[in-house]
Design a protein around this motif. Sequence first.
Motif, PDB file in Angstrom:
ATOM      1  N   PRO A  37     101.172 -61.891  27.219  1.00  0.00           N
ATOM      2  CA  PRO A  37     100.163 -60.995  27.815  1.00  0.00           C
ATOM      3  C   PRO A  37     100.282 -60.833  29.329  1.00  0.00           C
ATOM      4  O   PRO A  37      99.603 -59.988  29.912  1.00  0.00           O
ATOM      5  N   LEU A  40     100.713 -57.258  30.332  1.00  0.00           N
ATOM      6  CA  LEU A  40      99.727 -56.299  29.826  1.00  0.00           C
ATOM      7  C   LEU A  40      99.356 -55.230  30.866  1.00  0.00           C
ATOM      8  O   LEU A  40      99.353 -54.036  30.566  1.00  0.00           O
ATOM      9  N   LYS A  44     100.074 -51.262  30.726  1.00  0.00           N
ATOM     10  CA  LYS A  44      98.976 -50.295  30.818  1.00  0.00           C
ATOM     11  C   LYS A  44      99.294 -49.241  31.873  1.00  0.00           C
ATOM     12  O   LYS A  44      99.070 -48.053  31.664  1.00  0.00           O
ATOM     13  N   ARG A  63      99.043 -52.031  22.519  1.00  0.00           N
ATOM     14  CA  ARG A  63      98.332 -52.242  21.248  1.00  0.00           C
ATOM     15  C   ARG A  63      98.853 -53.485  20.519  1.00  0.00           C
ATOM     16  O   ARG A  63      98.101 -54.243  19.924  1.00  0.00           O
ATOM     17  N   GLU A  66      97.555 -56.594  22.301  1.00  0.00           N
ATOM     18  CA  GLU A  66      96.126 -56.760  22.002  1.00  0.00           C
ATOM     19  C   GLU A  66      95.926 -57.256  20.569  1.00  0.00           C
ATOM     20  O   GLU A  66      95.078 -58.088  20.297  1.00  0.00           O
ATOM     21  N   TRP A  67      96.766 -56.727  19.691  1.00  0.00           N
ATOM     22  CA  TRP A  67      96.705 -57.143  18.282  1.00  0.00           C
ATOM     23  C   TRP A  67      97.043 -58.629  18.155  1.00  0.00           C
ATOM     24  O   TRP A  67      96.369 -59.372  17.435  1.00  0.00           O
ATOM     25  N   GLN A  69      96.716 -60.871  20.533  1.00  0.00           N
ATOM     26  CA  GLN A  69      95.641 -61.630  21.174  1.00  0.00           C
ATOM     27  C   GLN A  69      94.409 -61.709  20.291  1.00  0.00           C
ATOM     28  O   GLN A  69      93.680 -62.697  20.326  1.00  0.00           O
TER      29      GLN A  69
END
Length: 241
Positions: A37, A40, A44, A63, A66-67, A69
């Motif tokens: 992460p 991230l 973004k 995505r 995030e999935w 995490q």
Amino acid sequence: MQDRQAIPSLTAVLKDTQQEPMVRHEAGEALGAIGDPVVLDLLKEYSQDPVIEVAETCQLAVRRLEWLQGGEGKQLEDGSTDKNPYSSVDPAPPAVSKSVSELRSILLDESLPLFERYRAMFALRNLGNEEAVLALGDGLQCSSALFRHEIGYVLGQMQHPAAIPALCTALERSGENPMVRHEAAEALGSIGKEDCLAVLQRYRGDTERVVKESCEVALDMLEYENSDQFQYADELVRLQG
Ligand SMILES: [Fe+2]
Ligand SMILES: [Fe+2]
């Protein structure tokens, strides 16, 4: 390889706007595959890149991170979603058990987020039957070039002859994105049937460098597989997963 040590060099490639979009795409995808992460915010930021293939790649990678995490990734380890028989690290997890027709509708629905459509794509690939191959082939008509190139990639993994007509159409389509034609050529090489050979020979002189080189690689692979070393190559591919 999912090695965190590659993060700095992959980041540099993603940030380099002089670099080929296809290379920046692979760098962004690899950053998502590593799954740390720490990237991230970077992903973004590049989700807004003016090069659409790069932007979409980073949106997918965000995505995926995030999935991971969210702990949903656990489902895969528990075996409650379909397993990937190719042991590739995919940009999205497969959708949870649905029929081919349900998956096909999600795959082709351009109003849905790309991540959901990728999940349907990988679930269809994991099913692996002819109906799934034909549904994936229909995806080669969708509007996102990134999406079409990923369809080409999974059809290459599946090596199913039912994909040949759709892949030939993609390789032959004038004005098609070179990234898509590249994956179509490589997929045809990996399927390796007689009708693949003819079309690859036709495009090995293509003016688009990436298409020409993909056809060369695909033809070499075909020749290799038809040589005495076939057994060896086949074994090697199996070992590498
Ligand atoms: Fe790719
Ligand atoms: Fe590729």
